[in-house]
Scaffold this motif. Structure first.
Motif, mmCIF file in Angstrom:
data_model
loop_
_atom_site.group_PDB
_atom_site.id
_atom_site.type_symbol
_atom_site.label_atom_id
_atom_site.label_comp_id
_atom_site.label_asym_id
_atom_site.label_seq_id
_atom_site.Cartn_x
_atom_site.Cartn_y
_atom_site.Cartn_z
ATOM 1 N N GLU A 299 0.811 -1.217 0.000
ATOM 2 C CA GLU A 299 0.000 0.000 0.000
ATOM 3 C C GLU A 299 0.844 1.266 0.000
ATOM 4 O O GLU A 299 0.372 2.339 -0.380
ATOM 5 N N PHE A 300 2.110 1.170 0.415
ATOM 6 C CA PHE A 300 2.980 2.341 0.484
ATOM 7 C C PHE A 300 3.880 2.409 -0.743
ATOM 8 O O PHE A 300 4.541 1.427 -1.090
ATOM 9 N N TYR A 301 3.922 3.585 -1.383
ATOM 10 C CA TYR A 301 4.723 3.719 -2.600
ATOM 11 C C TYR A 301 6.214 3.545 -2.303
ATOM 12 O O TYR A 301 6.981 3.098 -3.176
ATOM 13 N N GLN A 302 6.644 3.880 -1.078
ATOM 14 C CA GLN A 302 8.059 3.729 -0.740
ATOM 15 C C GLN A 302 8.496 2.270 -0.844
ATOM 16 O O GLN A 302 9.615 1.972 -1.284
ATOM 17 N N VAL A 303 7.612 1.355 -0.430
ATOM 18 C CA VAL A 303 7.933 -0.070 -0.514
ATOM 19 C C VAL A 303 7.940 -0.519 -1.969
ATOM 20 O O VAL A 303 8.840 -1.260 -2.399
ATOM 21 N N ARG A 304 6.945 -0.081 -2.745
ATOM 22 C CA ARG A 304 6.881 -0.469 -4.153
ATOM 23 C C ARG A 304 8.113 0.025 -4.909
ATOM 24 O O ARG A 304 8.680 -0.690 -5.735
ATOM 25 N N LYS A 305 8.526 1.252 -4.617
ATOM 26 C CA LYS A 305 9.714 1.805 -5.265
ATOM 27 C C LYS A 305 10.962 1.018 -4.872
ATOM 28 O O LYS A 305 11.819 0.711 -5.723
ATOM 29 N N SER A 306 11.088 0.688 -3.608
ATOM 30 C CA SER A 306 12.243 -0.069 -3.127
ATOM 31 C C SER A 306 12.288 -1.458 -3.751
ATOM 32 O O SER A 306 13.367 -1.959 -4.124
ATOM 33 N N SER B 26 1.882 6.174 -8.290
ATOM 34 C CA SER B 26 2.972 7.028 -7.824
ATOM 35 C C SER B 26 3.944 7.361 -8.942
ATOM 36 O O SER B 26 4.423 6.466 -9.655
ATOM 37 N N LEU B 27 4.258 8.645 -9.102
ATOM 38 C CA LEU B 27 5.249 9.076 -10.083
ATOM 39 C C LEU B 27 6.602 8.435 -9.794
ATOM 40 O O LEU B 27 7.275 7.940 -10.702
ATOM 41 N N GLU B 28 7.017 8.431 -8.518
ATOM 42 C CA GLU B 28 8.329 7.909 -8.177
ATOM 43 C C GLU B 28 8.454 6.433 -8.520
ATOM 44 O O GLU B 28 9.507 5.971 -8.943
ATOM 45 N N VAL B 29 7.372 5.691 -8.350
ATOM 46 C CA VAL B 29 7.392 4.269 -8.699
ATOM 47 C C VAL B 29 7.493 4.111 -10.214
ATOM 48 O O VAL B 29 8.249 3.273 -10.721
ATOM 49 N N ARG B 30 6.738 4.919 -10.956
ATOM 50 C CA ARG B 30 6.785 4.819 -12.426
ATOM 51 C C ARG B 30 8.179 5.151 -12.958
ATOM 52 O O ARG B 30 8.690 4.479 -13.850
ATOM 53 N N GLN C 105 11.042 4.916 -11.310
ATOM 54 C CA GLN C 105 11.937 3.826 -10.934
ATOM 55 C C GLN C 105 11.725 2.615 -11.829
ATOM 56 O O GLN C 105 12.671 1.913 -12.199
ATOM 57 N N CYS C 106 10.473 2.368 -12.203
ATOM 58 C CA CYS C 106 10.163 1.255 -13.094
ATOM 59 C C CYS C 106 10.834 1.449 -14.455
ATOM 60 O O CYS C 106 11.397 0.515 -15.028
ATOM 61 N N LEU C 107 10.790 2.678 -14.980
ATOM 62 C CA LEU C 107 11.450 2.972 -16.251
ATOM 63 C C LEU C 107 12.960 2.761 -16.137
ATOM 64 O O LEU C 107 13.591 2.212 -17.043
ATOM 65 N N GLU C 108 13.539 3.195 -15.035
ATOM 66 C CA GLU C 108 14.974 3.010 -14.834
ATOM 67 C C GLU C 108 15.326 1.529 -14.747
ATOM 68 O O GLU C 108 16.355 1.084 -15.274
ATOM 69 N N THR C 109 14.469 0.760 -14.086
ATOM 70 C CA THR C 109 14.707 -0.677 -13.975
ATOM 71 C C THR C 109 14.607 -1.355 -15.330
ATOM 72 O O THR C 109 15.407 -2.231 -15.663
ATOM 73 N N LEU C 110 13.622 -0.965 -16.137
ATOM 74 C CA LEU C 110 13.495 -1.521 -17.477
ATOM 75 C C LEU C 110 14.709 -1.178 -18.333
ATOM 76 O O LEU C 110 15.210 -2.013 -19.100
ATOM 77 N N HIS C 111 15.185 0.055 -18.209
ATOM 78 C CA HIS C 111 16.381 0.467 -18.946
ATOM 79 C C HIS C 111 17.583 -0.381 -18.534
ATOM 80 O O HIS C 111 18.324 -0.895 -19.385
ATOM 81 N N ASN D 156 2.363 14.838 -19.127
ATOM 82 C CA ASN D 156 2.302 15.107 -17.694
ATOM 83 C C ASN D 156 3.402 14.371 -16.944
ATOM 84 O O ASN D 156 4.023 14.905 -16.019
ATOM 85 N N THR D 157 3.651 13.119 -17.347
ATOM 86 C CA THR D 157 4.713 12.353 -16.705
ATOM 87 C C THR D 157 6.055 13.025 -16.913
ATOM 88 O O THR D 157 6.865 13.145 -15.984
ATOM 89 N N PHE D 158 6.324 13.484 -18.135
ATOM 90 C CA PHE D 158 7.597 14.137 -18.404
ATOM 91 C C PHE D 158 7.740 15.424 -17.595
ATOM 92 O O PHE D 158 8.805 15.718 -17.062
ATOM 93 N N ASN D 159 6.644 16.211 -17.499
ATOM 94 C CA ASN D 159 6.723 17.445 -16.723
ATOM 95 C C ASN D 159 6.988 17.159 -15.253
ATOM 96 O O ASN D 159 7.757 17.849 -14.593
ATOM 97 N N GLU D 160 6.343 16.114 -14.725
ATOM 98 C CA GLU D 160 6.541 15.760 -13.327
ATOM 99 C C GLU D 160 7.959 15.251 -13.091
ATOM 100 O O GLU D 160 8.587 15.543 -12.075
ATOM 101 N N ILE D 161 8.476 14.488 -14.045
ATOM 102 C CA ILE D 161 9.840 13.996 -13.910
ATOM 103 C C ILE D 161 10.815 15.159 -13.863
ATOM 104 O O ILE D 161 11.732 15.200 -13.047
ATOM 105 N N ARG D 162 10.607 16.144 -14.731
ATOM 106 C CA ARG D 162 11.508 17.294 -14.770
ATOM 107 C C ARG D 162 11.455 18.068 -13.457
ATOM 108 O O ARG D 162 12.467 18.499 -12.928
ATOM 109 N N SER D 163 10.246 18.254 -12.921
ATOM 110 C CA SER D 163 10.110 19.096 -11.736
ATOM 111 C C SER D 163 10.503 18.388 -10.457
ATOM 112 O O SER D 163 11.118 18.974 -9.566
ATOM 113 N N GLN D 164 10.144 17.112 -10.327
ATOM 114 C CA GLN D 164 10.387 16.415 -9.074
ATOM 115 C C GLN D 164 11.736 15.722 -9.021
ATOM 116 O O GLN D 164 12.357 15.637 -7.971
ATOM 117 N N ARG D 165 12.219 15.242 -10.165
ATOM 118 C CA ARG D 165 13.495 14.548 -10.188
ATOM 119 C C ARG D 165 14.650 15.478 -10.522
ATOM 120 O O ARG D 165 15.796 15.123 -10.386
#
Length: 413
Positions: free
Chosen positions: A132-139, A170-174, A176-182, A208-217
Protein backbone atom coordinates in the motif's frame (compact mmCIF):
# COMPACT_ATOMS: atom_id res chain seq x y z
CA UNK A 1 36.87 -18.27 9.44
CA UNK A 2 36.27 -18.20 13.19
CA UNK A 3 32.97 -18.75 14.96
CA UNK A 4 32.60 -15.10 16.01
CA UNK A 5 30.97 -14.02 12.76
CA UNK A 6 28.45 -16.86 12.90
CA UNK A 7 27.61 -16.14 16.55
CA UNK A 8 27.21 -12.44 15.82
CA UNK A 9 24.99 -13.23 12.83
CA UNK A 10 22.80 -15.53 14.97
CA UNK A 11 22.36 -12.79 17.56
CA UNK A 12 21.46 -10.18 14.95
CA UNK A 13 18.96 -12.54 13.31
CA UNK A 14 17.20 -12.92 16.67
CA UNK A 15 16.84 -9.12 16.79
CA UNK A 16 14.79 -9.28 13.58
CA UNK A 17 11.92 -10.39 15.83
CA UNK A 18 12.39 -7.70 18.48
CA UNK A 19 9.27 -5.82 19.62
CA UNK A 20 10.86 -2.41 18.95
CA UNK A 21 10.55 -1.16 15.39
CA UNK A 22 13.86 0.70 15.47
CA UNK A 23 15.67 -2.43 16.66
CA UNK A 24 14.18 -4.58 13.90
CA UNK A 25 15.03 -1.97 11.27
CA UNK A 26 18.64 -1.73 12.44
CA UNK A 27 18.86 -5.52 12.61
CA UNK A 28 17.84 -5.81 8.95
CA UNK A 29 20.77 -3.63 7.88
CA UNK A 30 23.22 -5.33 10.23
CA UNK A 31 22.17 -8.82 9.09
CA UNK A 32 22.69 -7.72 5.49
CA UNK A 33 26.13 -6.23 6.16
CA UNK A 34 27.34 -9.12 8.30
CA UNK A 35 25.91 -11.67 5.87
CA UNK A 36 27.88 -10.17 3.00
CA UNK A 37 31.01 -10.16 5.17
CA UNK A 38 30.61 -13.85 5.97
CA UNK A 39 29.98 -14.52 2.27
CA UNK A 40 33.27 -12.84 1.36
CA UNK A 41 35.17 -14.85 3.98
CA UNK A 42 33.56 -18.22 3.19
CA UNK A 43 35.21 -20.91 1.03
CA UNK A 44 34.15 -20.88 -2.60
CA UNK A 45 32.16 -24.11 -2.29
CA UNK A 46 29.92 -22.64 0.44
CA UNK A 47 29.45 -19.06 -0.80
CA UNK A 48 26.25 -19.78 -2.75
CA UNK A 49 24.62 -21.63 0.16
CA UNK A 50 25.38 -18.78 2.56
CA UNK A 51 24.20 -16.12 0.10
CA UNK A 52 20.96 -18.01 -0.53
CA UNK A 53 20.37 -18.26 3.22
CA UNK A 54 20.93 -14.51 3.62
CA UNK A 55 18.53 -13.75 0.77
CA UNK A 56 15.78 -15.97 2.18
CA UNK A 57 16.23 -14.55 5.69
CA UNK A 58 15.84 -10.99 4.37
CA UNK A 59 12.87 -12.06 2.24
CA UNK A 60 11.04 -12.89 5.44
CA UNK A 61 11.24 -9.24 6.49
CA UNK A 62 9.42 -7.86 3.42
CA UNK A 63 6.26 -9.00 5.22
CA UNK A 64 6.98 -7.06 8.41
CA UNK A 65 4.07 -4.99 9.72
CA UNK A 66 6.10 -1.76 9.60
CA UNK A 67 6.61 0.06 6.28
CA UNK A 68 10.16 1.25 7.00
CA UNK A 69 11.29 -2.29 7.76
CA UNK A 70 9.85 -3.57 4.49
CA UNK A 71 11.74 -0.82 2.66
CA UNK A 72 14.95 -1.72 4.52
CA UNK A 73 14.50 -5.39 3.63
CA UNK A 74 14.33 -4.66 -0.10
CA UNK A 75 17.31 -2.30 0.18
CA UNK A 76 19.35 -5.15 1.65
CA UNK A 77 17.99 -7.80 -0.74
CA UNK A 78 19.33 -5.88 -3.73
CA UNK A 79 22.86 -6.06 -2.29
CA UNK A 80 22.91 -9.86 -2.09
CA UNK A 81 26.09 -10.97 -3.91
CA UNK A 82 24.56 -13.97 -5.67
CA UNK A 83 21.30 -15.92 -5.48
CA UNK A 84 20.25 -19.26 -6.96
CA UNK A 85 17.93 -18.86 -9.91
CA UNK A 86 15.22 -21.09 -8.40
CA UNK A 87 15.05 -18.96 -5.26
CA UNK A 88 14.80 -15.77 -7.31
CA UNK A 89 12.00 -17.31 -9.35
CA UNK A 90 10.24 -18.29 -6.14
CA UNK A 91 9.96 -14.60 -5.21
CA UNK A 92 7.60 -14.04 -8.14
CA UNK A 93 5.62 -17.27 -7.75
CA UNK A 94 2.92 -18.22 -5.25
CA UNK A 95 3.39 -21.93 -5.88
CA UNK A 96 6.30 -23.75 -4.29
CA UNK A 97 8.70 -24.54 -7.12
CA UNK A 98 10.41 -27.95 -7.54
CA UNK A 99 13.43 -28.29 -5.32
CA UNK A 100 12.26 -25.55 -2.96
CA UNK A 101 9.67 -27.31 -0.80
CA UNK A 102 12.04 -29.50 1.22
CA UNK A 103 15.01 -27.13 1.22
CA UNK A 104 15.94 -25.33 4.45
CA UNK A 105 18.73 -23.02 5.59
CA UNK A 106 20.40 -22.08 8.84
CA UNK A 107 18.38 -19.10 9.98
CA UNK A 108 15.34 -18.12 11.97
CA UNK A 109 11.77 -18.31 10.71
CA UNK A 110 10.15 -17.17 13.96
CA UNK A 111 11.38 -16.20 17.40
CA UNK A 112 11.56 -19.90 18.30
CA UNK A 113 11.87 -21.79 14.98
CA UNK A 114 15.51 -21.86 13.91
CA UNK A 115 15.09 -23.59 10.57
CA UNK A 116 14.47 -21.33 7.60
CA UNK A 117 12.42 -22.89 4.76
CA UNK A 118 13.49 -21.83 1.26
CA UNK A 119 9.80 -21.31 0.51
CA UNK A 120 9.98 -18.24 2.76
CA UNK A 121 11.01 -16.34 -0.37
CA UNK A 122 7.72 -17.17 -2.09
CA UNK A 123 5.98 -14.15 -3.60
CA UNK A 124 8.35 -11.70 -1.87
CA UNK A 125 8.56 -9.32 -4.81
CA UNK A 126 4.88 -9.50 -5.61
CA UNK A 127 4.13 -8.57 -2.00
CA UNK A 128 6.44 -5.61 -2.45
CA UNK A 129 4.81 -4.43 -5.68
CA UNK A 130 1.34 -4.77 -4.18
CA UNK A 131 2.26 -2.89 -1.00
CA UNK A 132 0.00 0.00 0.00
CA UNK A 133 2.98 2.34 0.48
CA UNK A 134 4.72 3.72 -2.60
CA UNK A 135 8.06 3.73 -0.74
CA UNK A 136 7.93 -0.07 -0.51
CA UNK A 137 6.88 -0.47 -4.15
CA UNK A 138 9.71 1.81 -5.27
CA UNK A 139 12.24 -0.07 -3.13
CA UNK A 140 11.06 -3.42 -4.51
CA UNK A 141 11.41 -2.08 -8.05
CA UNK A 142 14.97 -0.93 -7.42
CA UNK A 143 15.89 -4.23 -5.80
CA UNK A 144 14.61 -6.07 -8.86
CA UNK A 145 16.84 -3.85 -11.01
CA UNK A 146 19.93 -5.05 -9.18
CA UNK A 147 18.93 -8.73 -9.10
CA UNK A 148 17.87 -9.07 -12.74
CA UNK A 149 21.46 -9.54 -13.88
CA UNK A 150 21.83 -12.67 -11.72
CA UNK A 151 19.32 -14.78 -13.64
CA UNK A 152 17.97 -14.48 -17.21
CA UNK A 153 14.93 -16.55 -16.20
CA UNK A 154 14.16 -14.17 -13.35
CA UNK A 155 14.63 -11.18 -15.65
CA UNK A 156 12.08 -12.62 -18.07
CA UNK A 157 9.53 -13.00 -15.27
CA UNK A 158 10.35 -9.54 -13.96
CA UNK A 159 9.53 -7.95 -17.31
CA UNK A 160 5.81 -8.77 -17.05
CA UNK A 161 5.64 -7.44 -13.49
CA UNK A 162 7.46 -4.23 -14.39
CA UNK A 163 5.10 -3.60 -17.29
CA UNK A 164 2.18 -3.71 -14.87
CA UNK A 165 3.99 -1.25 -12.59
CA UNK A 166 4.08 1.35 -15.36
CA UNK A 167 0.46 2.04 -14.37
CA UNK A 168 1.32 2.71 -10.72
CA UNK A 169 -0.35 5.74 -9.14
CA UNK A 170 2.97 7.03 -7.82
CA UNK A 171 5.25 9.08 -10.08
CA UNK A 172 8.33 7.91 -8.18
CA UNK A 173 7.39 4.27 -8.70
CA UNK A 174 6.78 4.82 -12.43
CA UNK A 175 10.13 6.57 -12.85
CA UNK A 176 11.94 3.83 -10.93
CA UNK A 177 10.16 1.26 -13.09
CA UNK A 178 11.45 2.97 -16.25
CA UNK A 179 14.97 3.01 -14.83
CA UNK A 180 14.71 -0.68 -13.97
CA UNK A 181 13.50 -1.52 -17.48
CA UNK A 182 16.38 0.47 -18.95
CA UNK A 183 18.85 -1.36 -16.71
CA UNK A 184 17.19 -4.68 -17.61
CA UNK A 185 17.72 -4.02 -21.31
CA UNK A 186 21.32 -2.90 -20.94
CA UNK A 187 22.35 -5.99 -18.96
CA UNK A 188 20.18 -8.72 -20.48
CA UNK A 189 19.32 -7.48 -24.00
CA UNK A 190 15.78 -8.78 -23.61
CA UNK A 191 13.36 -8.62 -26.53
CA UNK A 192 10.00 -7.00 -25.88
CA UNK A 193 6.63 -8.17 -27.09
CA UNK A 194 4.63 -5.71 -29.20
CA UNK A 195 2.13 -5.23 -26.36
CA UNK A 196 4.97 -4.45 -23.94
CA UNK A 197 6.46 -1.91 -26.29
CA UNK A 198 3.12 -0.20 -26.81
CA UNK A 199 2.61 0.12 -23.05
CA UNK A 200 6.13 1.51 -22.62
CA UNK A 201 5.61 4.05 -25.39
CA UNK A 202 2.32 5.24 -23.95
CA UNK A 203 4.00 5.81 -20.58
CA UNK A 204 6.96 7.64 -22.06
CA UNK A 205 5.04 10.02 -24.30
CA UNK A 206 2.62 11.19 -21.62
CA UNK A 207 3.46 14.89 -21.33
CA UNK A 208 2.30 15.11 -17.69
CA UNK A 209 4.71 12.35 -16.71
CA UNK A 210 7.60 14.14 -18.40
CA UNK A 211 6.72 17.45 -16.72
CA UNK A 212 6.54 15.76 -13.33
CA UNK A 213 9.84 14.00 -13.91
CA UNK A 214 11.51 17.29 -14.77
CA UNK A 215 10.11 19.10 -11.74
CA UNK A 216 10.39 16.41 -9.07
CA UNK A 217 13.49 14.55 -10.19
CA UNK A 218 15.35 17.68 -11.37
CA UNK A 219 16.73 15.79 -14.34
CA UNK A 220 19.31 17.32 -16.63
CA UNK A 221 17.60 18.16 -19.94
CA UNK A 222 19.37 15.43 -21.95
CA UNK A 223 17.81 12.78 -19.71
CA UNK A 224 14.43 13.34 -21.36
CA UNK A 225 15.87 12.40 -24.72
CA UNK A 226 17.68 9.49 -23.11
CA UNK A 227 14.34 8.01 -22.09
CA UNK A 228 13.11 8.27 -25.68
CA UNK A 229 16.29 6.70 -27.03
CA UNK A 230 15.83 3.71 -24.77
CA UNK A 231 13.01 2.80 -27.12
CA UNK A 232 15.31 2.73 -30.11
CA UNK A 233 17.80 0.45 -28.44
CA UNK A 234 15.19 -1.80 -26.83
CA UNK A 235 14.63 -3.81 -30.00
CA UNK A 236 15.61 -2.70 -33.49
CA UNK A 237 12.89 -4.88 -35.00
CA UNK A 238 10.28 -2.45 -33.64
CA UNK A 239 11.86 0.65 -35.16
CA UNK A 240 8.85 1.61 -37.29
CA UNK A 241 6.40 1.31 -34.43
CA UNK A 242 8.61 3.34 -32.11
CA UNK A 243 9.17 6.01 -34.75
CA UNK A 244 5.42 6.39 -35.24
CA UNK A 245 4.77 6.80 -31.51
CA UNK A 246 7.52 9.37 -31.09
CA UNK A 247 6.50 11.27 -34.24
CA UNK A 248 2.92 11.56 -33.00
CA UNK A 249 4.07 12.96 -29.67
CA UNK A 250 7.06 14.99 -30.84
CA UNK A 251 5.47 18.36 -29.98
CA UNK A 252 5.12 17.44 -26.30
CA UNK A 253 8.27 15.44 -25.74
CA UNK A 254 10.98 16.88 -28.00
CA UNK A 255 10.08 20.52 -27.65
CA UNK A 256 13.32 21.05 -25.78
CA UNK A 257 15.43 19.77 -28.67
CA UNK A 258 16.63 23.21 -29.94
CA UNK A 259 17.87 24.11 -26.41
CA UNK A 260 19.53 20.73 -26.02
CA UNK A 261 21.30 21.00 -29.37
CA UNK A 262 22.85 24.38 -28.60
CA UNK A 263 26.63 23.80 -28.79
CA UNK A 264 28.98 24.86 -26.03
CA UNK A 265 31.51 27.46 -27.05
CA UNK A 266 34.81 26.06 -28.41
CA UNK A 267 36.85 28.19 -25.99
CA UNK A 268 35.29 26.24 -23.11
CA UNK A 269 37.29 23.17 -24.07
CA UNK A 270 40.75 22.65 -22.59
CA UNK A 271 43.27 19.83 -22.96
CA UNK A 272 44.09 16.72 -20.95
CA UNK A 273 47.29 18.32 -19.69
CA UNK A 274 45.34 20.12 -16.96
CA UNK A 275 44.24 16.92 -15.22
CA UNK A 276 47.26 14.64 -15.59
CA UNK A 277 46.46 11.17 -14.17
CA UNK A 278 42.72 11.26 -14.89
CA UNK A 279 41.66 9.15 -17.86
CA UNK A 280 38.65 7.68 -19.65
CA UNK A 281 37.82 5.24 -22.43
CA UNK A 282 34.80 4.66 -24.68
CA UNK A 283 33.89 1.35 -26.30
CA UNK A 284 31.17 1.03 -28.94
CA UNK A 285 30.27 -2.61 -29.52
CA UNK A 286 29.30 -4.03 -32.91
CA UNK A 287 29.55 -0.79 -34.84
CA UNK A 288 31.62 0.11 -37.88
CA UNK A 289 31.00 1.36 -41.41
CA UNK A 290 29.48 -1.98 -42.42
CA UNK A 291 27.42 -2.31 -39.20
CA UNK A 292 25.92 1.13 -38.54
CA UNK A 293 23.34 1.91 -35.91
CA UNK A 294 19.90 2.83 -37.31
CA UNK A 295 18.34 6.26 -37.04
CA UNK A 296 15.34 8.16 -38.39
CA UNK A 297 16.20 11.64 -39.75
CA UNK A 298 15.04 14.54 -37.55
CA UNK A 299 14.33 12.20 -34.63
CA UNK A 300 16.64 11.33 -31.71
CA UNK A 301 19.11 8.48 -32.17
CA UNK A 302 20.52 6.34 -29.36
CA UNK A 303 24.18 5.31 -29.26
CA UNK A 304 25.05 2.60 -26.69
CA UNK A 305 28.41 3.31 -25.08
CA UNK A 306 30.50 1.47 -22.53
CA UNK A 307 32.29 4.20 -20.60
CA UNK A 308 35.28 3.52 -18.36
CA UNK A 309 36.64 6.17 -15.99
CA UNK A 310 40.01 5.98 -14.28
CA UNK A 311 40.94 7.84 -11.08
CA UNK A 312 37.82 10.04 -11.26
CA UNK A 313 36.82 11.18 -7.74
CA UNK A 314 33.22 11.23 -6.54
CA UNK A 315 31.41 14.50 -7.16
CA UNK A 316 33.11 15.08 -10.50
CA UNK A 317 30.87 16.24 -13.36
CA UNK A 318 31.37 14.14 -16.49
CA UNK A 319 30.03 14.79 -20.00
CA UNK A 320 29.79 12.82 -23.22
CA UNK A 321 30.87 15.10 -26.07
CA UNK A 322 29.28 14.24 -29.42
CA UNK A 323 30.38 15.96 -32.65
CA UNK A 324 28.67 15.88 -36.04
CA UNK A 325 31.04 17.43 -38.53
CA UNK A 326 33.15 20.39 -37.47
CA UNK A 327 30.40 22.79 -36.39
CA UNK A 328 27.79 20.82 -34.41
CA UNK A 329 28.49 19.65 -30.87
CA UNK A 330 26.26 18.22 -28.21
CA UNK A 331 27.13 17.49 -24.58
CA UNK A 332 25.26 14.89 -22.52
CA UNK A 333 25.61 14.84 -18.75
CA UNK A 334 26.80 11.50 -17.34
CA UNK A 335 25.91 10.99 -13.67
CA UNK A 336 28.52 9.11 -11.65
CA UNK A 337 25.81 7.39 -9.60
CA UNK A 338 25.18 5.18 -12.66
CA UNK A 339 28.73 3.81 -12.56
CA UNK A 340 29.91 0.63 -10.87
CA UNK A 341 33.37 0.19 -9.39
CA UNK A 342 35.73 2.22 -7.22
CA UNK A 343 37.55 5.52 -7.63
CA UNK A 344 40.35 3.82 -9.55
CA UNK A 345 38.08 2.21 -12.18
CA UNK A 346 34.40 2.96 -12.79
CA UNK A 347 32.31 1.49 -15.63
CA UNK A 348 28.85 2.25 -17.01
CA UNK A 349 26.67 1.21 -19.93
CA UNK A 350 25.02 4.33 -21.28
CA UNK A 351 22.76 5.12 -24.25
CA UNK A 352 23.78 8.57 -25.45
CA UNK A 353 20.89 10.51 -27.04
CA UNK A 354 21.87 12.28 -30.25
CA UNK A 355 19.29 14.95 -30.99
CA UNK A 356 18.57 16.86 -34.20
CA UNK A 357 19.76 14.07 -36.48
CA UNK A 358 20.46 15.30 -40.04
CA UNK A 359 18.37 14.52 -43.12
CA UNK A 360 20.92 12.22 -44.76
CA UNK A 361 21.27 8.55 -45.57
CA UNK A 362 24.40 8.00 -43.50
CA UNK A 363 26.52 10.01 -41.13
CA UNK A 364 28.96 9.55 -38.28
CA UNK A 365 29.24 10.96 -34.79
CA UNK A 366 32.53 11.36 -32.94
CA UNK A 367 32.14 10.82 -29.21
CA UNK A 368 34.53 11.38 -26.34
CA UNK A 369 34.47 11.99 -22.58
CA UNK A 370 35.01 15.43 -21.03
CA UNK A 371 35.34 16.52 -17.43
CA UNK A 372 34.63 19.89 -15.87
CA UNK A 373 37.91 21.50 -14.89
CA UNK A 374 38.69 24.11 -12.25
CA UNK A 375 38.38 27.21 -14.45
CA UNK A 376 34.97 28.88 -14.51
CA UNK A 377 33.41 29.61 -17.89
CA UNK A 378 31.06 32.61 -17.41
CA UNK A 379 29.61 32.23 -20.88
CA UNK A 380 28.31 28.76 -19.94
CA UNK A 381 26.21 29.81 -16.92
CA UNK A 382 22.95 29.54 -18.79
CA UNK A 383 20.96 27.32 -16.42
CA UNK A 384 21.94 24.06 -18.11
CA UNK A 385 25.10 22.35 -19.21
CA UNK A 386 28.62 22.63 -17.81
CA UNK A 387 29.51 25.51 -15.51
CA UNK A 388 33.30 25.24 -15.94
CA UNK A 389 35.72 24.64 -18.76
CA UNK A 390 35.69 21.12 -20.10
CA UNK A 391 38.76 18.93 -20.47
CA UNK A 392 38.78 15.96 -22.84
CA UNK A 393 39.84 12.70 -21.18
CA UNK A 394 40.13 10.46 -24.25
CA UNK A 395 40.42 10.47 -28.01
CA UNK A 396 37.27 10.68 -30.08
CA UNK A 397 35.55 7.44 -31.10
CA UNK A 398 33.74 7.43 -34.44
CA UNK A 399 30.24 5.93 -34.46
CA UNK A 400 28.48 5.13 -37.75
CA UNK A 401 24.74 5.53 -38.31
CA UNK A 402 22.52 4.72 -41.27
CA UNK A 403 18.98 5.84 -42.03
CA UNK A 404 16.23 3.40 -41.11
CA UNK A 405 13.72 3.29 -43.94
CA UNK A 406 10.20 4.07 -42.74
CA UNK A 407 7.34 3.38 -45.14
CA UNK A 408 4.73 6.10 -45.47
CA UNK A 409 1.93 3.82 -44.30
CA UNK A 410 3.83 2.97 -41.12
CA UNK A 411 2.57 6.23 -39.61
CA UNK A 412 -1.01 5.17 -39.99
CA UNK A 413 -2.83 4.07 -36.89
Amino acid sequence: MGSYEYEKAALDVELLFDAEVSVRCSAVHVVGELGRLIYSLSPEDSKREWSDALFVQLSLMVRDIQMEIRVAAFCELEKTPTVSSDILLQTVSKKCLPGIKDRTFHGQYTGKLCKLPASTAAYAFVHGFEDEFYQVRKSACHAMQMLNILSPQFAAQALDILMDMLNDDSLEVRVQCLETLHHLYLHTRFKMEETHLEMLCVTLVDSNTFNEIRSQRKLYPPDEADVINTLYKTDRNHGRFVSRIIQESSEGVTATAPKLCQPLLPEAISTLEELGHLNAAIDVAENDFMRPFPFVPCLPAGIPLEVSLYNIPSGTRIWVAASIGSSRKQFIYLDLVNFNGCNEVKKCLFVAPILCTPVVKRYSVKVSIAIEGSIEAPEMKSGFGAKRKLVYLCKEKEVHLSERFVESNSWES
